[in-house]
Design an enzyme around this catalytic site. Structure first.
Site, PDB file in Angstrom:
ATOM      1  N   CYS A   1     -20.355  88.858 -73.053  1.00 26.68           N
ATOM      2  CA  CYS A   1     -18.987  88.334 -73.028  1.00 26.68           C
ATOM      3  C   CYS A   1     -18.166  89.061 -71.962  1.00 26.68           C
ATOM      4  CB  CYS A   1     -18.329  88.499 -74.400  1.00 26.68           C
ATOM      5  SG  CYS A   1     -16.687  87.730 -74.509  1.00 26.68           S
TER       6      CYS A   1
ATOM      7  N   ASP B   1     -15.264  90.042 -72.342  1.00 29.67           N
ATOM      8  CA  ASP B   1     -14.371  90.970 -73.061  1.00 29.67           C
ATOM      9  C   ASP B   1     -14.430  92.373 -72.440  1.00 29.67           C
ATOM     10  OD1 ASP B   1     -13.492  92.930 -75.139  1.00 29.67           O
ATOM     11  OD2 ASP B   1     -13.254  91.118 -76.355  1.00 29.67           O
TER      12      ASP B   1
ATOM     13  N   ARG C   1     -13.935  95.185 -73.527  1.00 27.67           N
ATOM     14  CA  ARG C   1     -14.457  96.281 -74.361  1.00 27.67           C
ATOM     15  C   ARG C   1     -15.970  96.328 -74.390  1.00 27.67           C
ATOM     16  NH1 ARG C   1     -11.473  94.177 -79.596  1.00 27.67           N
ATOM     17  NH2 ARG C   1     -12.382  92.300 -78.688  1.00 27.67           N
TER      18      ARG C   1
ATOM     19  N   HIS D   1     -20.505  89.863 -79.464  1.00 23.63           N
ATOM     20  CA  HIS D   1     -19.808  91.015 -80.061  1.00 23.63           C
ATOM     21  C   HIS D   1     -18.887  90.553 -81.179  1.00 23.63           C
ATOM     22  CE1 HIS D   1     -15.755  90.491 -78.150  1.00 23.63           C
ATOM     23  NE2 HIS D   1     -16.462  89.697 -77.369  1.00 23.63           N
TER      24      HIS D   1
ATOM     25  N   CYS E   1     -15.033  88.649 -81.246  1.00 21.61           N
ATOM     26  CA  CYS E   1     -14.998  87.871 -80.007  1.00 21.61           C
ATOM     27  C   CYS E   1     -13.869  86.834 -80.054  1.00 21.61           C
ATOM     28  CB  CYS E   1     -16.335  87.165 -79.781  1.00 21.61           C
ATOM     29  SG  CYS E   1     -16.409  86.291 -78.196  1.00 21.61           S
TER      30      CYS E   1
HETATM   31 CO    CO Z   1     -15.941  87.890 -76.576  1.00 21.14          CO
END
Ligand code: CO
Length: 209
Positions: A42, A44, A46, A98, A101
């Protein structure tokens, strides 16, 4: 938030650290890549690839998008997988989702998200395929977590629909892994997806090679 100046200072420090350990480090890095892993994760902020796996530049070929999707008409991810398998000859393809998400969360809402609609539609399709299992989970957070896991599983199956992957997979040169990263603990979880069983069920439909 780090300033732009800080980022370039960080880079200088990183270069110095690498050279201190190995004066030839960047000379070697410049020679080319032969990573064993393709990581599809992803976007993302993090969820990194190298950091959470404890690996280094040159170790992982990386593709990231919203909710780690492998979509048949997305030339970007299709090109990445083809190149990784046919040219880099990676040994492992990892789809890493994750918990927490935002993409998967958005796909669970009855909302018009504009340009994101067709992208997230693919996650809604995952929900539809696994509707009975998901609707049986009464706790909303647990259902959300499970959809994240099932989305990883379905994207792994999408990886296995590519001709390049099927060739390498059936020649036992390549394995596919479904993982979930837990942003609350930092831990990676292997979903231990039984691809042999899944493939034996769907191979008659998706077999190309
Ligand atoms: Co995500």
């Amino acid at each position: 938030m780090a300033s732009f100046e800080q980022i370039f200072q960080n880079n200088e420090a990183w270069v110095a650290e690498k050279l201190q350990k190995d004066p030839d480090y960047f000379h070697k890095l410049g020679k080319g890549q032969s990573p064993d892993y393709l990581y599809i994760g992803c976007s993302d902020s993090r969820v990194t690839a190298e950091d959470l796996m404890g690996l280094n530049p040159g170790d992982i070929f990386v593709h990231r998008n919203i909710a780690n999707m492998v979509i048949s008409i997305d030339m970007n991810v299709q090109s990445v997988i083809n190149y990784a398998v046919r040219h880099l000859k990676v040994k492992h393809i990892i789809v890493c989702g994750h918990y927490g998400c935002g993409g998967v969360k958005a796909a669970m809402q009855p909302a018009d998200l504009g340009l994101l609609n067709p992208w997230l539609r693919n996650i809604r399709d995952v929900y539809r395929i696994h509707k009975d299992e998901l609707n049986a989970i009464t706790d909303e957070e647990a259902r959300y977590d499970r959809l994240i896991e099932l989305n990883v599983q379905e994207q792994c199956i999408n990886v296995l629909k590519l001709a390049a992957v099927q060739e390498a997979y059936y020649d036992h040169e390549l394995t596919v892994h479904g993982w979930v990263f837990d942003v609350h603990t930092g831990k990676l979880k292997d979903l231990n997806i039984n691809f042999a069983k899944i493939l034996s069920d769907i191979r008659e439909i998706y077999r190309i090679v």
